[in-house]
Design an enzyme around this catalytic site. Structure first.
Site, PDB file in Angstrom:
ATOM      1  N   HIS A  88      -3.815   4.375 -16.632  1.00 20.29           N
ATOM      2  CA  HIS A  88      -4.917   5.242 -17.000  1.00 20.29           C
ATOM      3  C   HIS A  88      -6.216   4.743 -16.384  1.00 20.29           C
ATOM      4  CE1 HIS A  88      -7.073   8.275 -19.105  1.00 20.29           C
ATOM      5  NE2 HIS A  88      -7.876   7.385 -19.657  1.00 20.29           N
ATOM      6  N   CYS A 130      -6.040   8.827 -13.257  1.00 25.35           N
ATOM      7  CA  CYS A 130      -6.937   9.960 -13.456  1.00 25.35           C
ATOM      8  C   CYS A 130      -8.357   9.575 -13.038  1.00 25.35           C
ATOM      9  CB  CYS A 130      -6.932  10.393 -14.922  1.00 25.35           C
ATOM     10  SG  CYS A 130      -5.329  10.957 -15.526  1.00 25.35           S
TER      11      CYS A 130
END
Length: 739
Positions: A321, A370
């Protein structure tokens, strides 16, 4: 031949069981002792999310006692069958209830394979026979497959290949059918060695099953940068295994018949040979010399040598992430608080600055994460200015402000970026050209069109590729110390054998997936004939480690979440994956539990042994500073584990982490410090990166499937090597119904 249909072993619906068998099961459940009746079965089945038994369903089943010949158990079994419950699931429920009589009823009605096909390695031109014999009522049919394709005329218990040729190499399986059910044999691997153009007179007249080396490795004279390829081929039954040695020491990646080093250096020269073995015998190949010359000193001017020797390459690959605020990219650690901010994360631009301080010749960043904005972080970092250099390449998995997704394929979960990148990693092309082609490949993926696109940023002015040779400086005291530490961080405990009072002997083995991730496997090597059931589990690990109890003591490495080393592990074991070894403060101590049964005795017998394996792998370096110590233990529980009740009643929380692109503590599969180990179903798959459901399956969904131990007997393919083919082949297996 009828139209092929798709199925997998063990997926027979409960509704397809013969009516007399269902009646017999109903009678047993109706008159069962407390704790083993139909209500207990309903409670177990209802805990499975897709069955969903309501109070009204149970009331309707209960009212059947008011009807003539009515049976609540019959009503429940029909209801479970209508809602997709399989025979394997029913067996799981009955095992949990310890309803021995019902289990015997099911086992007696099924098919029993009494002779399994054997894996073997043979010479081209020989006659090969694969055998599968089974019993069943009233009779059975046979159907052979080579991987997912049906073998023509393969409808007898013996599959004869006369003569066999190299095209017959592969995995074979036999499907045995009766009127109401079917089972699959175990997979048999057939290796066919072609000695065309070579002499193999010494092999003529040998017994068919005899282990013999038919291809010997050859001496090599190479220069630095050449590829080193050594081959050894053998025939025999059981199928041979291989272990390469250099100068008397086993090679870590030398467990295949071909040993290869893509870029050979002077450190790879020496005396090589291959040890070939199976369960019955072993043999060594001839010893050969590999000589590697370093011609670089003769070919390069002295000033060019000095310059190239001091221009290392900086490469960072990150999958996990992340987010991007004000042009700065941040990588989020798995134990970051929620919500997290820049102070809790690693800034990519700071890492680039550190690389530049080392005067790197090339800096490559491959970021599979992301890049959406973190609404909880309003900090604007003031970073030191970066040097203006023409040697920086950024490959972002997605565009600014967008998400990066994962995709499930062949039992694995990869980021979309990595799925396409790994197919081109070894291409000898300029890194920016390679990334452009990866971007084109990603653009053809219909799953992510309009959602994810590769972004490339580059200031590269030289033709540099990922395949460029690594320039090494002369050995210094610092580099030697670092190499010693590196070697120390990769030392595994030695395999050991444990003897139990009942006469059972087990092997306890270890393998490294990373320097901080270790696989423990247990295998029964000796069992007295009077013992009918015997399993060995590992349990009681310190909570310093990340061990998911639901994914421990599994029948395949993949079920534990390990995909990288499965092809190198021994088969027919139970596997447990330990991660975060860098947090381990003390010696690794755990318990080996033996669970066994005697015929005619319903009670199970247990024995335990405590094992201390010291500090394995990176734990030897003592890199635990800053981690909170926890002296509690966690038990590796699983479905039908005889020690499961201990963990169900324990307040100890089990910590575990499954890599994902989702935010910590908000998506399943991430680190949950307060999760209790239980049989409950995990929460639905969502991604909180934007508050909506995910478009593609998450990595957790791939790892969450755990078939019953020893119920599935089909290999799993997890790499390009076809050692493990179970779920891939079984999912594509086509067969014709024969009645």
């Amino acid at each position: 031949m009828s139209e092929p249909v798709r199925s997998t072993p063990g997926s027979l619906p409960l509704s397809r069981l013969a009516e007399p068998l269902l009646r017999r099961l109903s009678e047993l459940l109706d008159r069962a002792a407390p704790g083993k009746g139909w209500r207990d079965l309903a409670q177990r089945a209802g805990s499975r999310g897709r069955v969903r038994l309501s109070p009204l369903d149970l009331e309707q089943c209960s009212l059947k006692v008011l009807e003539p010949e009515g049976s609540p158990s019959w009503s429940l079994l029909k209801l479970l069958g209508d809602r997709g419950c399989t025979v394997v699931e029913l067996v799981e429920f009955l095992q949990a209830l310890e309803h021995t009589e019902a289990l015997q009823c099911l086992s007696h009605s099924g098919i029993k394979i009494v002779v399994q096909p054997d894996s073997q390695a043979v010479l081209s031109g020989q006659v090969v026979k694969l055998c599968c014999w089974a019993t069943g009522h009233p009779f059975v049919h046979y159907q052979w497959f080579k991987q997912e394709k049906e073998v023509p005329h393969g409808n007898s218990p013996e599959l004869v290949l006369n003569p066999v040729n190299v095209n017959d190499s592969g995995f074979y399986i036999c499907r045995v059918n009766s009127e109401s059910s079917f089972v699959f044999s175990r997979w048999a691997r057939l290796e066919v060695c072609d000695l065309q153009g070579t002499s193999h007179g010494s092999l003529i007249g040998l017994p068919e099953n005899k282990l013999r080396i038919c291809i010997q490795p050859q001496p090599q004279n190479l220069t630095v940068g050449d590829a080193l390829v050594l081959e050894c081929g053998a025939v025999g039954n059981p199928i041979p295994h291989y272990q390469w040695f250099r100068n008397g020491f086993p090679l870590a990646n030398g467990s295949k018949n071909v040993y290869m080093v893509t870029y050979a250096d002077v450190e790879h020269q020496g005396t090589y040979w291959c040890h070939v073995f199976n369960d019955r015998e072993d043999q060594d190949s001839k010893k050969i010399e590999v000589i590697i010359e370093d011609l670089s000193d003769l070919q390069k001017p002295a000033d060019l040598q000095e310059q190239s020797n001091h221009r290392p390459v900086g490469l960072l690959y990150y999958a996990g992430h992340g987010y991007e605020n004000y042009g700065n990219s941040f990588m989020v650690p798995i134990d970051a608080p929620n919500p997290y901010r820049s102070a809790n994360c690693l800034c990519v631009q700071n890492i680039l600055k550190l690389m530049q301080e080392k005067e790197t010749g090339l800096n490559v960043f491959l970021l599979d994460m992301c890049r959406k904005r973190n609404e909880y972080d309003d900090t604007i970092l003031i970073l030191d200015a970066l040097k203006v250099t023409a040697n920086i390449v950024f490959g972002y998995a997605t565009c600014q402000g967008a998400e990066a997704f994962e995709i499930q394929q062949s039992g694995l979960a990869n980021g979309i970026f990595m799925k396409f990148l790994k197919d081109r990693l070894l291409e000898d092309k300029k890194i920016t050209v390679l990334l452009d082609e990866v971007a084109e490949d990603m653009g053809k993926c219909h799953l992510t069109k309009g959602k994810q696109a590769l972004e490339i940023r580059s200031s590269l002015s030289e033709k540099r590729a990922l395949t460029d040779p690594i320039q090494q400086t002369a050995s210094s005291a610092e580099s030697l110390a670092r190499n010693l530490q590196w070697a120390k961080a990769h030392e595994l405990p030695e395999s050991m054998y444990l003897e139990f009072k009942c006469g059972v002997q087990i092997q306890l083995g270890f393998a490294a997936e990373f320097s901080n991730v270790m696989i423990i496997y247990t295998r029964i090597v000796k069992k007295p004939p009077e013992i009918v059931v015997c399993r060995a589990y590992v349990t009681d690990f310190a909570l310093d480690l990340d061990v998911d109890p639901k994914e421990a003591n599994k029948g395949t490495p993949e079920e534990t979440g390990s995909y990288l080393v499965s092809k190198d592990l021994p088969k027919h074991c139970l596997y447990t994956r330990l991660s975060s070894l860098q947090k381990l403060r003390e010696h690794l101590i755990f318990t080996v539990c033996l669970h066994y049964e005697y015929p005619g005795i319903e009670d199970t017998m247990d024995e335990r042994k405590e094992v201390n394996v010291g500090k394995p792998l990176i734990a030897k370096l003592g890199l635990h500073h800053g981690f909170k110590n926890n002296n509690c233990v966690q038990t590796c529980c699983m479905a039908n584990n005889p020690f499961h009740n201990q963990i169900e009643s324990s307040p100890v929380a089990a910590k575990y982490y499954v890599p994902s692109h989702c935010q910590p503590n908000s998506c399943p599969g991430t680190y949950h410090p307060n999760r209790i180990c239980s049989d409950s179903i995990r929460q639905p798959e969502t991604c909180s990166c934007n508050g909506t459901s995910r478009v593609l399956p998450s990595r957790h969904e791939v790892l969450n499937y755990s078939p019953p131990v020893e119920k599935s007997n089909v290999p799993v393919e997890t790499t390009d090597d076809t050692v493990e083919l179970e779920f891939l082949l079984s999912d594509n297996l086509r067969f014709s119904e024969q009645q």
